[in-house]
Design a protein around this motif. Structure first.
Motif, mmCIF file in Angstrom:
data_model
loop_
_atom_site.group_PDB
_atom_site.id
_atom_site.type_symbol
_atom_site.label_atom_id
_atom_site.label_comp_id
_atom_site.label_asym_id
_atom_site.label_seq_id
_atom_site.Cartn_x
_atom_site.Cartn_y
_atom_site.Cartn_z
ATOM 1 N N TRP A 85 12.025 -0.531 9.870
ATOM 2 C CA TRP A 85 11.760 -1.892 9.411
ATOM 3 C C TRP A 85 11.793 -2.869 10.570
ATOM 4 N N THR A 86 11.007 -3.956 10.437
ATOM 5 C CA THR A 86 10.976 -5.037 11.413
ATOM 6 C C THR A 86 11.235 -6.355 10.706
ATOM 7 N N ARG A 87 12.142 -7.155 11.255
ATOM 8 C CA ARG A 87 12.424 -8.478 10.691
ATOM 9 C C ARG A 87 11.243 -9.402 10.978
ATOM 10 N N THR A 88 10.800 -10.120 9.937
ATOM 11 C CA THR A 88 9.697 -11.071 10.107
ATOM 12 C C THR A 88 10.210 -12.485 9.867
ATOM 13 N N GLY A 89 9.880 -13.086 8.722
ATOM 14 C CA GLY A 89 10.279 -14.460 8.461
ATOM 15 C C GLY A 89 11.424 -14.568 7.477
ATOM 16 N N SER A 90 11.446 -15.692 6.739
ATOM 17 C CA SER A 90 12.521 -15.943 5.785
ATOM 18 C C SER A 90 11.983 -16.782 4.630
ATOM 19 N N ILE A 91 12.528 -16.537 3.454
ATOM 20 C CA ILE A 91 12.148 -17.273 2.248
ATOM 21 C C ILE A 91 13.273 -18.226 1.873
ATOM 22 N N LYS A 92 12.944 -19.500 1.673
ATOM 23 C CA LYS A 92 13.935 -20.479 1.241
ATOM 24 C C LYS A 92 14.120 -20.413 -0.268
ATOM 25 N N GLY A 93 15.312 -20.692 -0.725
ATOM 26 C CA GLY A 93 15.606 -20.637 -2.154
ATOM 27 C C GLY A 93 16.040 -19.248 -2.578
ATOM 28 N N GLN A 94 16.600 -19.158 -3.751
ATOM 29 C CA GLN A 94 17.070 -17.879 -4.280
ATOM 30 C C GLN A 94 15.899 -17.074 -4.814
ATOM 31 N N VAL A 95 15.633 -15.930 -4.187
ATOM 32 C CA VAL A 95 14.514 -15.093 -4.595
ATOM 33 C C VAL A 95 14.827 -14.386 -5.912
ATOM 34 N N GLN A 96 13.858 -14.390 -6.822
ATOM 35 C CA GLN A 96 14.001 -13.747 -8.125
ATOM 36 C C GLN A 96 13.165 -12.473 -8.244
ATOM 37 N N ALA A 97 12.022 -12.447 -7.563
ATOM 38 C CA ALA A 97 11.134 -11.290 -7.617
ATOM 39 C C ALA A 97 10.106 -11.416 -6.508
ATOM 40 N N ILE A 98 9.558 -10.263 -6.058
ATOM 41 C CA ILE A 98 8.487 -10.285 -5.068
ATOM 42 C C ILE A 98 7.404 -9.289 -5.453
ATOM 43 N N THR A 99 6.214 -9.497 -4.916
ATOM 44 C CA THR A 99 5.141 -8.519 -5.002
ATOM 45 C C THR A 99 4.314 -8.635 -3.735
ATOM 46 N N ALA A 100 3.613 -7.568 -3.398
ATOM 47 C CA ALA A 100 2.828 -7.555 -2.167
ATOM 48 C C ALA A 100 1.446 -6.995 -2.442
ATOM 49 N N VAL A 101 0.459 -7.444 -1.660
ATOM 50 C CA VAL A 101 -0.938 -7.070 -1.876
ATOM 51 C C VAL A 101 -1.582 -6.726 -0.543
ATOM 52 N N SER A 126 0.866 -1.174 0.000
ATOM 53 C CA SER A 126 0.000 0.000 0.000
ATOM 54 C C SER A 126 0.902 1.223 0.000
ATOM 55 N N GLY A 127 0.333 2.384 0.225
ATOM 56 C CA GLY A 127 1.159 3.578 0.236
ATOM 57 C C GLY A 127 2.137 3.645 1.387
ATOM 58 N N THR A 128 1.892 2.887 2.454
ATOM 59 C CA THR A 128 2.760 2.917 3.633
ATOM 60 C C THR A 128 3.358 1.573 3.999
ATOM 61 N N GLU A 129 2.752 0.456 3.571
ATOM 62 C CA GLU A 129 3.221 -0.876 3.957
ATOM 63 C C GLU A 129 4.108 -1.471 2.868
ATOM 64 N N ILE A 130 5.308 -1.869 3.265
ATOM 65 C CA ILE A 130 6.325 -2.305 2.312
ATOM 66 C C ILE A 130 7.043 -3.537 2.851
ATOM 67 N N PHE A 131 7.402 -4.440 1.936
ATOM 68 C CA PHE A 131 8.230 -5.593 2.277
ATOM 69 C C PHE A 131 9.582 -5.470 1.576
ATOM 70 N N GLY A 132 10.622 -5.946 2.266
ATOM 71 C CA GLY A 132 11.949 -6.038 1.684
ATOM 72 C C GLY A 132 12.541 -7.399 1.950
ATOM 73 N N VAL A 133 13.348 -7.886 1.020
ATOM 74 C CA VAL A 133 13.966 -9.207 1.171
ATOM 75 C C VAL A 133 15.467 -9.085 0.957
ATOM 76 N N GLU A 134 16.232 -9.560 1.926
ATOM 77 C CA GLU A 134 17.691 -9.577 1.825
ATOM 78 C C GLU A 134 18.151 -10.665 0.849
ATOM 79 N N PRO A 135 19.403 -10.592 0.379
ATOM 80 C CA PRO A 135 19.911 -11.631 -0.522
ATOM 81 C C PRO A 135 19.830 -13.038 0.057
ATOM 82 N N ASP A 136 19.875 -13.175 1.397
ATOM 83 C CA ASP A 136 19.804 -14.510 1.994
ATOM 84 C C ASP A 136 18.371 -14.957 2.270
ATOM 85 N N GLY A 137 17.377 -14.156 1.866
ATOM 86 C CA GLY A 137 15.985 -14.537 2.033
ATOM 87 C C GLY A 137 15.299 -13.965 3.253
ATOM 88 N N ALA A 138 16.026 -13.272 4.118
ATOM 89 C CA ALA A 138 15.419 -12.670 5.305
ATOM 90 C C ALA A 138 14.422 -11.586 4.882
#
Length: 206
Positions: free
Chosen positions: A156-172, A133-145
């Motif tokens: 920013w607040t650390r949440t979870g982690s994504i396994k595998g090499q991330v190629q792209a993200i989108t948020a809704v 949204s206009g204020t809510e944003i996600f970011g992903v580090e190279p290691d998936g954090a």
């Protein structure tokens, strides 16, 4: 396509890159636009000149990078931005003029539609970033954090982690609860519906 972004209006997309085999479009394509959900495309500007590897839309217009970071109110006329960095990803939202750029040195942030920028030294060094949204944003580090911001990328607040090499993200943004974040990885598609804490393979992607 090397760059792709959606506009505020339903079914309006902007893109850039190189034409496919048999196409009579110029190479590079410059900025092209679709107003029918990607079925047909029109050439807007910089045909044969620009291959925008990063594209984003903001409230005041378009931000793009082709070796120079530039802004445009209409996709036809362009002005260079005040920036000395190379963005990996540009992210914006049509609701606001806050724009983020991921770089090797950290997260760059603009509050004037990409015209001027400042390095956010308090932010994590993320490779991918996406507005829910206009204020809510996600970011992903190279290691998936995964990191989550509720104030347009200031803190920013650390949440979870994504396994595998991330190629792209989108948020809704959802009607209730925390936003959803989707990630394409080298292992497939994953989604989190709890604000980036737990990721799973969606049933349609199995």
């Amino acid at each position: 396509l090397m760059g792709f972004t959606a506009a505020a209006d339903q079914g309006v997309f902007y893109a850039s890159g190189h034409p496919g085999p048999g196409s009579d479009m110029p190479n590079p394509m410059g900025l092209i636009r679709s107003v029918d959900g990607g079925k047909t495309w029109e050439q807007l500007s910089r045909q044969g000149e620009s291959d925008f590897h990063a594209l984003a839309t903001a409230k005041s217009g378009i931000i793009a990078y082709d070796g120079t970071l530039q802004t445009s109110p209409d996709g036809k006329t362009w002005s260079p931005a005040t920036a000395d960095f190379v963005p990996a990803v540009l992210a914006g939202n049509p609701e606001t003029d806050t724009v983020l750029a991921t770089t090797r040195d950290g997260l760059q942030r603009s509050t004037d539609g990409g015209k001027t920028w400042a390095l956010n030294t308090e932010a994590p060094i993320v490779q991918f970033v996406a507005f829910a949204s206009g204020t809510e944003i996600f970011g992903v580090e190279p290691d998936g954090a995964v990191h989550y911001s509720t104030d347009a990328g200031s803190t920013w607040t650390r949440t979870g982690s994504i396994k595998g090499q991330v190629q792209a993200i989108t948020a809704v943004k959802k009607t209730e609860g925390k936003p959803a974040i989707w990630a394409a990885t080298t292992e497939g598609l994953v989604v989190s519906t709890d604000g980036g804490n737990i990721f799973r393979t969606p049933p349609t992607a199995r």
